[in-house]
Every structure is written in structure tokens, then in C-alpha cells.
Design a protein around this motif. Sequence first.
Motif, PDB file in Angstrom:
ATOM      1  N   ALA A 199      63.220  69.319  32.125  1.00 48.29           N
ATOM      2  CA  ALA A 199      63.408  70.746  31.377  1.00 48.29           C
ATOM      3  C   ALA A 199      62.020  70.878  30.756  1.00 48.29           C
ATOM      4  O   ALA A 199      61.409  72.034  30.914  1.00 48.29           O
ATOM      5  CB  ALA A 199      64.260  70.376  30.124  1.00 48.29           C
ATOM      6  N   VAL A 200      60.968  69.910  30.349  1.00 55.69           N
ATOM      7  CA  VAL A 200      59.763  70.188  29.867  1.00 55.69           C
ATOM      8  C   VAL A 200      58.990  70.536  31.100  1.00 55.69           C
ATOM      9  O   VAL A 200      58.200  71.618  30.899  1.00 55.69           O
ATOM     10  CB  VAL A 200      59.129  68.801  29.175  1.00 55.69           C
ATOM     11  N   ALA A 201      59.164  69.773  32.148  1.00 54.10           N
ATOM     12  CA  ALA A 201      58.509  70.350  33.296  1.00 54.10           C
ATOM     13  C   ALA A 201      58.511  71.897  33.788  1.00 54.10           C
ATOM     14  O   ALA A 201      57.544  72.749  33.991  1.00 54.10           O
ATOM     15  CB  ALA A 201      58.678  69.459  34.507  1.00 54.10           C
ATOM     16  N   LYS A 202      59.824  72.195  33.718  1.00 54.66           N
ATOM     17  CA  LYS A 202      60.256  73.746  33.839  1.00 54.66           C
ATOM     18  C   LYS A 202      59.638  74.391  33.082  1.00 54.66           C
ATOM     19  O   LYS A 202      58.885  75.555  33.227  1.00 54.66           O
ATOM     20  CB  LYS A 202      61.834  73.586  33.792  1.00 54.66           C
ATOM     21  N   GLY A 203      59.634  74.046  31.607  1.00 50.51           N
ATOM     22  CA  GLY A 203      58.893  75.100  30.659  1.00 50.51           C
ATOM     23  C   GLY A 203      57.346  75.171  30.920  1.00 50.51           C
ATOM     24  O   GLY A 203      56.552  76.052  30.762  1.00 50.51           O
ATOM     25  N   ILE A 204      56.742  74.025  31.346  1.00 47.72           N
ATOM     26  CA  ILE A 204      55.251  74.073  31.580  1.00 47.72           C
ATOM     27  C   ILE A 204      55.052  74.891  32.812  1.00 47.72           C
ATOM     28  O   ILE A 204      54.190  75.766  32.979  1.00 47.72           O
ATOM     29  CB  ILE A 204      54.773  72.793  31.678  1.00 47.72           C
ATOM     30  N   ASN A 205      55.714  74.611  33.862  1.00 45.28           N
ATOM     31  CA  ASN A 205      55.623  75.422  35.077  1.00 45.28           C
ATOM     32  C   ASN A 205      55.630  76.900  34.974  1.00 45.28           C
ATOM     33  O   ASN A 205      54.973  77.725  35.601  1.00 45.28           O
ATOM     34  CB  ASN A 205      56.600  74.874  36.223  1.00 45.28           C
ATOM     35  N   ALA A 206      56.814  77.354  33.907  1.00 47.13           N
ATOM     36  CA  ALA A 206      56.932  78.563  33.810  1.00 47.13           C
ATOM     37  C   ALA A 206      55.874  79.339  33.221  1.00 47.13           C
ATOM     38  O   ALA A 206      55.502  80.575  33.111  1.00 47.13           O
ATOM     39  CB  ALA A 206      58.393  78.775  32.610  1.00 47.13           C
ATOM     40  N   LEU A 207      54.806  78.431  32.532  1.00 47.31           N
ATOM     41  CA  LEU A 207      53.581  78.986  31.997  1.00 47.31           C
ATOM     42  C   LEU A 207      52.684  79.315  32.775  1.00 47.31           C
ATOM     43  O   LEU A 207      51.405  80.073  32.578  1.00 47.31           O
ATOM     44  CB  LEU A 207      53.510  78.115  30.882  1.00 47.31           C
ATOM     45  N   ARG A 208      52.635  78.672  34.147  1.00 47.31           N
ATOM     46  CA  ARG A 208      51.391  78.623  35.071  1.00 47.31           C
ATOM     47  C   ARG A 208      51.343  79.746  35.590  1.00 47.31           C
ATOM     48  O   ARG A 208      52.068  80.491  35.909  1.00 47.31           O
ATOM     49  CB  ARG A 208      51.651  77.730  36.198  1.00 47.31           C
ATOM     50  N   SER A 209      50.052  80.421  35.418  1.00 43.46           N
ATOM     51  CA  SER A 209      49.512  81.694  36.033  1.00 43.46           C
ATOM     52  C   SER A 209      48.439  81.540  36.408  1.00 43.46           C
ATOM     53  O   SER A 209      47.447  80.794  35.916  1.00 43.46           O
ATOM     54  CB  SER A 209      50.147  82.788  35.299  1.00 43.46           C
ATOM     55  N   PRO A 210      47.785  82.579  37.132  1.00 41.44           N
ATOM     56  CA  PRO A 210      46.039  82.541  37.359  1.00 41.44           C
ATOM     57  C   PRO A 210      45.351  82.889  36.214  1.00 41.44           C
ATOM     58  O   PRO A 210      44.120  82.591  36.243  1.00 41.44           O
ATOM     59  CB  PRO A 210      46.067  83.906  38.288  1.00 41.44           C
ATOM     60  N   ASP A 211      45.891  83.290  35.169  1.00 39.40           N
ATOM     61  CA  ASP A 211      44.993  83.481  34.034  1.00 39.40           C
ATOM     62  C   ASP A 211      45.388  82.650  32.809  1.00 39.40           C
ATOM     63  O   ASP A 211      44.890  82.794  31.808  1.00 39.40           O
ATOM     64  CB  ASP A 211      44.975  84.877  33.426  1.00 39.40           C
ATOM     65  N   ARG A 212      45.802  81.467  33.177  1.00 39.05           N
ATOM     66  CA  ARG A 212      45.972  80.431  32.203  1.00 39.05           C
ATOM     67  C   ARG A 212      45.646  79.082  32.752  1.00 39.05           C
ATOM     68  O   ARG A 212      45.611  78.966  33.875  1.00 39.05           O
ATOM     69  CB  ARG A 212      47.635  79.991  31.964  1.00 39.05           C
ATOM     70  N   ALA A 213      45.737  78.045  31.854  1.00 44.40           N
ATOM     71  CA  ALA A 213      45.138  76.767  32.459  1.00 44.40           C
ATOM     72  C   ALA A 213      45.921  75.686  31.429  1.00 44.40           C
ATOM     73  O   ALA A 213      46.240  76.005  30.365  1.00 44.40           O
ATOM     74  CB  ALA A 213      43.586  76.557  32.260  1.00 44.40           C
ATOM     75  N   ILE A 214      46.283  74.740  32.210  1.00 48.53           N
ATOM     76  CA  ILE A 214      46.865  73.504  31.264  1.00 48.53           C
ATOM     77  C   ILE A 214      46.235  72.270  31.705  1.00 48.53           C
ATOM     78  O   ILE A 214      46.013  71.952  32.925  1.00 48.53           O
ATOM     79  CB  ILE A 214      48.256  73.325  32.083  1.00 48.53           C
ATOM     80  N   VAL A 215      46.032  71.430  30.582  1.00 46.01           N
ATOM     81  CA  VAL A 215      45.784  70.224  30.508  1.00 46.01           C
ATOM     82  C   VAL A 215      46.735  69.181  30.306  1.00 46.01           C
ATOM     83  O   VAL A 215      47.168  69.323  29.045  1.00 46.01           O
ATOM     84  CB  VAL A 215      44.382  69.991  29.632  1.00 46.01           C
ATOM     85  N   LEU A 216      47.159  68.410  31.016  1.00 43.86           N
ATOM     86  CA  LEU A 216      47.887  67.322  30.911  1.00 43.86           C
ATOM     87  C   LEU A 216      47.554  65.989  30.575  1.00 43.86           C
ATOM     88  O   LEU A 216      46.794  65.445  31.412  1.00 43.86           O
ATOM     89  CB  LEU A 216      49.117  67.257  31.946  1.00 43.86           C
ATOM     90  N   VAL A 217      47.589  65.421  29.264  1.00 45.81           N
ATOM     91  CA  VAL A 217      47.414  64.216  29.099  1.00 45.81           C
ATOM     92  C   VAL A 217      48.479  63.173  29.223  1.00 45.81           C
ATOM     93  O   VAL A 217      49.580  63.407  28.612  1.00 45.81           O
ATOM     94  CB  VAL A 217      46.849  63.913  27.675  1.00 45.81           C
ATOM     95  N   THR A 218      48.516  62.167  30.133  1.00 47.28           N
ATOM     96  CA  THR A 218      49.650  61.541  30.663  1.00 47.28           C
ATOM     97  C   THR A 218      49.421  60.065  30.983  1.00 47.28           C
ATOM     98  O   THR A 218      48.165  59.829  31.440  1.00 47.28           O
ATOM     99  CB  THR A 218      50.505  62.179  31.655  1.00 47.28           C
TER     100      THR A 218
END
Lengths: 253, 428
Positions: free
Chosen positions: A186-205
Motif C-alpha cells: 500500500a505504501v509503495a502504491k502511495g509512493i508510486n502514485a507520486l512519481r512524476s517527471p517534475d518530482r523526485a523521491i529519495v528512499l532511505v532503506t
Amino acid sequence: MTAMLEIRDLHTKIGDTAILDGLSLTVGSGEVHAIMGPNGSGKSTLAQVIAGHESHVVTSGTVTYCGKNLLELAPEERAREGIFLGFQYPVEIPGVNNAYLLKAAVNAKRRHNGQPEIDAFEFLKLARARMSLLGMDPGFLNRGVNEGFSGGEKKRNEILQMAMLEPRLAILDETDSGLDIDALKAVAKGINALRSPDRAIVLVTHYQRLLQYIEPDRVHVLSKGRILRSGDKSLALELEERGYDWVREAASA
Amino acid sequence: MNAPAIRQDLLAAAVARLPDNGLRAQRELALARFARQGLPGTREEDWRYTSLQPAVDLSNAWLASQPRAVLPGDVPSDEMPVQPAQRAIDAQWLRFLNGIRIGDTLPDPGTISIGRQPDDDRSLIADDGLSSLNAALLYDVVHIAVPEGVTITRPVGLLLANDASENASVGMTRIVFEVGPGASLDVVENHLSLSAEDSFAGVIIELRLARGAQVRYLRLQECGEAQVLTGRLQVRIGQDASLRYTSIDLGGALVRNDVAIDLVAAGSDIIANGLYLASGSQHIDNHLRIDHRVGPARSRAAFRGILHGRSRCVFNSKAIVYKGADGTDAGQSNHNLLLSDQAEIDTKPELEIHADDVKCAHGATVGQLDEAALFYLRSRGIDADAASRMLTRAFAASVLGDLSVAAAADYVAGRIDEHLDLLVSEPS
Ligand SMILES: Nc1ncnc2c1ncn2[C@@H]1O[C@H](COP(=O)(O)OP(=O)(O)OP(=O)(O)O)[C@@H](O)[C@H]1O
Ligand SMILES: [Mg+2]
């Protein structure tokens, strides 16, 4: 294309202890980066420095966000400019209503962008929609912020906040830790929904698992306050198999 | 330091100036007792942190001016402007100005009776100096009775106003509630100042709950910056009776609130909570005393304080569980938020247990705003001031959530918000 986030030779200390020790990192628009590394290597420190935590003192180096000197901005200004930190340990705030905070956060950002405040009805509709995407019971809206939430519920609540705020740069500090398998999806779905060419995501894992659902463009290994190695998604697999020692050895060789 | 002293000769003269409306003998008795007792000084354990010197100075200056006694005819009922609480809280308001009741009639005279204290009631004779001073200078005692089995749905409001503009800088109030068996009543006690001059008000309220009576009581203190206020609520709780009490302190220069609850029969249940907000050089002292004479019975005292500036607050609550009062369940807590490093709190929740089978707990905390929570809120775009306000409100929220008189909830919440806004914006 200018980088969304550009960190150059960053040194920080907390109290008298030096933590980040010459860290450089560039994250471009549309990219997903994963930061891995041993406990205590400085991953959360990096996340908190980007969010503006005042206990961390930047002794040298620069952090540029969308062309701006990020280090000049207060934490709340960074948030309104589109930076979101998903906390490794979300804070419990009894007496502050979850919905109240969400709405205040959304409106702070809207005001900053010259938009009108969200009305109560629209807010509820949006919050319910985001919650259903994350498989969260709407009842969580009426509770105190993270108050008495289980570990996994707190992490979902972080993602809910992110989904409501739609940041340009999201730094998610171990959002995958402590999640059951369904919650991770569910969390991955939420994060993927945010992905777009004008955003960036840094995952600490710490785990490759999350990266099966969210494919990173770059993977970095942080150790003792600096980035020792960077690679593509295969680096995460290699780390899972071989641990960190070979990275350290390779770096010191 | 010697206990502060009110000049006895001046006091005697003032007592002599009061009309003989049936209370003269009791006043003289109180005067004689006061000569022996005087006001408590800071050497007494219960007054260690609170000096009554300002009350003494105000009293002496007032007495020296040979004030004419203020009588009911002196306060025309239409002269007093309608006060905010009256407008906001739907209650049957009774107005008192400097201790004198303005002749309001109750809309519901069939059920509640208001009259003078019966002359054979000896409760004016007390063993503490403040009570004797109150009795000596008292014009009258107002007696409010709710008969057996009657439920009063609209709260009774007591508007206790002080106006020191015409040299009436000292005023004494005394009210007795007699709540009959199985009766139910809400009370809102609202303290305020109508003038900016220094003044001293002494208020004593007695609350007698007969078997099975239920009272929800709210004390809302919104005095002005120059007001000295000493208040005492003396409660006697009968069998299976229950009391929900909330005290909110927002104003005043020097405020002392004594709540003494006497559990004389089994089965009673008491919840007393409170909130004090102090800034500037305010001094607010809450003292609770709960006597568990018989068990089983339950009492809870939970007070919270938010202190700013150079304010000083005192919290003391003592539950005494008597020998044989088995089945007593007593709990006390006090939590404080210090917004400035110059503010000071002295807190002491106490238990004194002489019975065997009891459940008791007490605790106190003093702290600052949680830095981690502040950063968390700021990282969501909330500016530092607003984040402080949110956390300060959250701290106060638990008291509001348990407010004794529901009809006053909106008004109290609004007033607390206003005060917190002022408090948080004040530089520390
Ligand atoms: N207040 C502090 N005082 C001294 N040292 C600190 C303080 N806060 C953090 N550190 C130290 O900074 C180092 C980096 O901590 P950080 O939380 O960034 O690690 P991390 O990489 O996120 O670790 P983990 O994987 O366990 O979450 C650790 O050695 C930690 O003990
Ligand atoms: Mg960490």
C-alpha cells in the motif's frame, strides 16, 4: 536540466560530534534514489538536514534545491517549497488532531503558493480518497497525531501526509521498516502514485524489498557520513547478498 | 518574616459601620476570632509560596479611608453592563458586585430557592483567618437551595464582579448551596474585575451535597491584572453523591483558590480538574484538600498549568484517607508547561493514607514544549509560532475535554484560546 537537489561536500555536526563528512549527492527531477548504509552511518542525519532540523549544524558545504540555497530556509519554508520528510520515527502529538494538522499543513502550503485555503468538504473528500488508496481507516483522521498508532500505522500516516501535500521532493526515511506485507504494498502504491517527471523521491532503506515495488534510478551507499559507492538498482541486490564490508574495502583500497 | 497584619482597630470600626441585618453577632464573633488568628503567613506550610501581603496592604489602605459600607441599594441592577460569560453561557445568572447581590430574580423560582442564610447556621464560624475576615466584613450570606429530587437543567451562574473605582477596593462574598437528596445542579462561578484599580476580593462558597446529589461545578476566573482574589470552596459530600469540578484560572494578579472536599459518607465520586494560565508577574495558587473519611469512594484531582513570563504558580493537593476508609480510590496529578525560564512552579500532590485497602496514585511533571514535536509540525509547513500554539493548546486540551459544565464549553474554549494566543506571542 538543473538538478532538483544538489548537495556538495556537506559537513555537519551535532553538539561536538561530526556526522556528515563530505557528502555529495545530486538528485534530478523525475528520479528516484535509494540511500542504503549501515546503522549510524548518517542517513537520518542527511534527511533531517535537508528538512532543516536545527540541532544539526552545517559546518561547510552547500545544499541547493531547485536553484535555491536550501540552508537559508526555515523548516516550515522548506516544507512549503515542496520538501517532505517522512520520519523514521514519526512523533506522537496527543491533543493535536490528525485531520487538523493535515488541513493546516495543506493550507500553509496553499497560502504560500497564493492559492485559496481548502474548504472543509473538499479536504475531507481528498483525505478520504488518499486514505482509501493507502488502505487506512478514515477513523485515523479523528485521532491525535500518531497518538497510540502502531509502528506500521505511523508509517502509513506519514505517507498519507505526503499524499496530501504532494511534495516536489520527498525524502522517506525507512518508511518501509516495520510494515507488514500488505502495508508495504500500500505504501509503495502511495509512493508510486507520486512519481512524476517534475518530482523526485529519495528512499532511505535497509532492504531491497521496497525497491522491488519502487524501482530506483540510482542507489547510494552511505557510510561514516559520506557516499562510498553509487550505482543502479543492481547495487541494492548486490548489497543484500554481500553486505557492506566489500563496499568499505573497495573504497579504502 | 511575620505574618502580614490587618489593623484590628480599623477593622473593628468597619465592622461597626455595617448595618445590623441579623448578622451583627456573628460578625463580632468573627472579628474576635480574627484578632487571634490574623492572616496566614508564609511560615505556615500551606502558605509557603504565597504571601498575602498585597491583600493586607490593600485592606489597610481601604480601612484607613473609613469606607462607608456598601449596601444592596447602592448597586442599581441596570448599571452593570452585561458581561461576556452572561452573553455566551445559557445560565440563570445571579450577579454580585463586591459581594453584594444585585436583586436578580431567577426565571425558575419554583424550584430553586434563594434567601438569606438561616440565623442558626453556624458555618460562618471557621478556624482560619481568611474565613474570619470574610465573615467579619460580610454584608450577607446568600443561600441557594435545590429541593430533593429536582433536576435543574439550566446552570446557575454566579457572576462575581469587583469594581474598585469608588474606593470600594475590598469586597467579601459568601454563598451557600444546599443540594437536596438526589437533586442535580450545574453551577458556573465567574470571577471578573470591572475596574482597573487594585482590589481585594474574598469569596467563600459552601456546597452541601445530600445523599445521591449530583453537582457539576465550573470556576472560571477571569479577573483583571490588579485583582487580588482569595477563594475557598468548601464541599461536603453525602452518600453516593457526585461532584464534577473544573477550575480555570486566566487572570488576576494574586490568586489563591482553596478547594476543600469532605467525603463524609460512602459511595461518593469526585473528579476535580483544572487549568491555570499565567504570564507576566501573575501568581496563581491552587490548593486542594480531600478528606476521605469513609470508603468506598473515589476522588480524582488533575490540574494542568501553562506558565510564561515571570509568573509563579503553586499547586498542592492533599488527599487524606482516614483509618477505616477502605475501598478508597484516590488519584492526583499535576502537569506543567513552562514557556519561559523565568516562570516558576511549586507542585506537590500528596497522599496521606491511614487505611489498608486503598488504591492511590499521584504524580507531577514540569516540562517545556517538546522539541521533536515542534520540528515535526514545522516540517509540515506550520510556522514556529503556530506550532507552539498547537502544542500549547494540545496540552490544555485534556482539561477542556473533561469540562464539568457542558453549557460553558464553547465559551471556555474560546477564552483559553485567546489567552494562549497572548501567552505564546509574549516574548519569553
Ligand atoms: N544528538 C546526537 N548526539 C551525538 N550523536 C548523535 C546525535 N544524534 C545522532 N548522533 C549520531 O549520529 C550518527 C548518525 O545517526 P543517524 O541517525 O543519521 O544514522 P542512520 O544512518 O539513520 O542509522 P539507522 O540506520 O540506525 O537509522 C550516529 O552515530 C548517531 O549516534
Ligand atoms: Mg536512521
